[in-house]
Structure formats: structure tokens, C-alpha cells
Design a protein around this motif. Sequence first.
Motif, PDB file in Angstrom:
ATOM      1  N   SER A  67      21.898  48.975 161.532  1.00  0.00           N
ATOM      2  CA  SER A  67      23.339  49.010 161.770  1.00  0.00           C
ATOM      3  C   SER A  67      23.655  50.256 162.593  1.00  0.00           C
ATOM      4  N   SER A  68      24.835  50.297 163.177  1.00  0.00           N
ATOM      5  CA  SER A  68      25.258  51.482 163.936  1.00  0.00           C
ATOM      6  C   SER A  68      25.286  52.706 163.052  1.00  0.00           C
ATOM      7  N   SER A  70      19.173  47.448 155.816  1.00  0.00           N
ATOM      8  CA  SER A  70      20.063  46.337 156.129  1.00  0.00           C
ATOM      9  C   SER A  70      19.420  45.019 155.717  1.00  0.00           C
TER      10      SER A  70
END
Length: 105
Positions: A25-26, A19
Motif C-alpha cells: 500500500s502507499s 497487505s
Amino acid sequence: MEDRAFSYLQPSENPYQPSPSNSYSSQMKSGIVIRELLAKSPRCSICTGVVPRQAISIDHNERRQDGGAASVDNAQLTHPYCNTGFKEARISKTRKTRATTGTLF
Ligand SMILES: [Zn+2]
């Protein structure tokens, strides 16, 4: 069949792509969890698929009817399905093939 037929199964992003914000991130967190769990999950000795903990069957590697003992050394983890119909169908198919081969050669 068109390749596009299953395009909805293809992730739109790489879950392991770093990221730019330096935070996970999820999607990346899910990918990491799945990667770790799959690597450590028990596998079926017959089909090599992942065996869920809720559906583990203990199978005689050498079948009881063939003289297989109920010993730790003769035990293997399998899916319940693989331990019943699938295994028996595979064994009987192998036996028929051997029998056919034996009579022809
Ligand atoms: Zn299996």
C-alpha cells in the motif's frame, strides 16, 4: 492533558502491516522508506537527533577555546543550533554546577 488531545498524530493503521492483496500500500511504502532513511541518517553528536543534509554543522568536539584542534579526529556532525547556543549553554551550566559543587564540598 488528555491523551485524546494528540490522537490525530496517531496513525490509524500500522504502516508495516502486511497487505492481504500481496501488494504494497502507499502507506506501507512510505513507512518502509522512512524506516530505511532514518536508520541511515546522520545524527547530531550533541543531541542525537537526525541532522538533515541541508543543515549540517561541523563542530569541534573539544572547543577551540579549550585547545581543540581543527583535525578530523576532533570534528563531529551537529545541528547548527546545537553547535552554538545549546552547546554553550550546556557547557556553562556544567561549569557552574562543577563550580558550585567544588565550593560546597
Ligand atoms: Zn543537535
